[in-house]
Design a protein around this motif. Structure first.
Motif, PDB file in Angstrom:
ATOM      1  N   TYR A  77      10.328  -7.659   5.003  1.00 25.93           N
ATOM      2  CA  TYR A  77      10.087  -6.930   3.765  1.00 25.93           C
ATOM      3  C   TYR A  77      10.880  -7.505   2.592  1.00 25.93           C
ATOM      4  O   TYR A  77      11.362  -6.795   1.731  1.00 25.93           O
TER       5      TYR A  77
ATOM      6  N   ARG B 241       3.484  -4.089  -5.855  1.00 20.78           N
ATOM      7  CA  ARG B 241       4.470  -5.170  -5.711  1.00 20.78           C
ATOM      8  C   ARG B 241       3.762  -6.525  -5.580  1.00 20.78           C
ATOM      9  O   ARG B 241       4.198  -7.515  -6.153  1.00 20.78           O
TER      10      ARG B 241
ATOM     11  N   LEU C 291      -2.459  -2.738   2.510  1.00 17.87           N
ATOM     12  CA  LEU C 291      -1.146  -2.390   1.989  1.00 17.87           C
ATOM     13  C   LEU C 291      -1.087  -0.929   1.570  1.00 17.87           C
ATOM     14  O   LEU C 291      -2.116  -0.290   1.376  1.00 17.87           O
TER      15      LEU C 291
ATOM     16  N   LYS D 117       5.930  -8.525   6.635  1.00 16.77           N
ATOM     17  CA  LYS D 117       5.887  -7.250   7.357  1.00 16.77           C
ATOM     18  C   LYS D 117       7.145  -7.021   8.180  1.00 16.77           C
ATOM     19  O   LYS D 117       7.550  -5.884   8.377  1.00 16.77           O
TER      20      LYS D 117
ATOM     21  N   TRP E 269      10.382  -9.413  -0.545  1.00 12.52           N
ATOM     22  CA  TRP E 269       9.336  -9.839  -1.467  1.00 12.52           C
ATOM     23  C   TRP E 269       9.702 -11.114  -2.211  1.00 12.52           C
ATOM     24  O   TRP E 269       8.825 -11.907  -2.545  1.00 12.52           O
TER      25      TRP E 269
ATOM     26  N   ARG F 287       2.236   1.370  -3.085  1.00 16.95           N
ATOM     27  CA  ARG F 287       3.460   0.750  -3.615  1.00 16.95           C
ATOM     28  C   ARG F 287       3.467  -0.763  -3.374  1.00 16.95           C
ATOM     29  O   ARG F 287       3.804  -1.545  -4.264  1.00 16.95           O
ATOM     30  N   ASP F 288       3.084  -1.172  -2.179  1.00 22.52           N
ATOM     31  CA  ASP F 288       3.072  -2.596  -1.858  1.00 22.52           C
ATOM     32  C   ASP F 288       1.976  -3.342  -2.610  1.00 22.52           C
ATOM     33  O   ASP F 288       2.139  -4.509  -2.958  1.00 22.52           O
TER      34      ASP F 288
END
Length: 81
Positions: free
Chosen positions: A62, A24, A17, A59, A64, A20-21
């Motif tokens: 996106y 998250r 990742l 992916k 979440w 940032r991801d």
């Protein structure tokens, strides 16, 4: 660059990742921990081997929130009788 915790760094490396991801994903794991009553490491261990399909969907879309819901459903699934 964001300063990542040790756990976030582990998420980043395991799931390939961005910084940032990884942050998250940590928030998703924290939310799941509260809902399902498992600690972060237990959820991480489950995710390493049980959410390949959900990661692929994430992916592409996106989203979440949908990702968290799909993982939550898998974690809360009751065992067969």
């Amino acid at each position: 660059m964001i300063q990542l915790t040790e756990f976030e760094q582990k998420l980043l490396e395991t799931f390939k990742l961005s910084d940032r991801d990884a942050r998250r994903l940590l928030r998703v794991i924290q939310d799941l921990s509260i809902v399902v009553g498992m600690d972060h490491e237990e959820i991480y261990d489950f995710m390493r081997f049980g959410v390949e399909n959900e990661l692929e969907i994430l992916k592409t879309d996106y989203n979440w929130e949908h990702f968290r819901i799909r993982i939550q459903k898998k974690l809360k699934k009751s065992p067969p009788l």
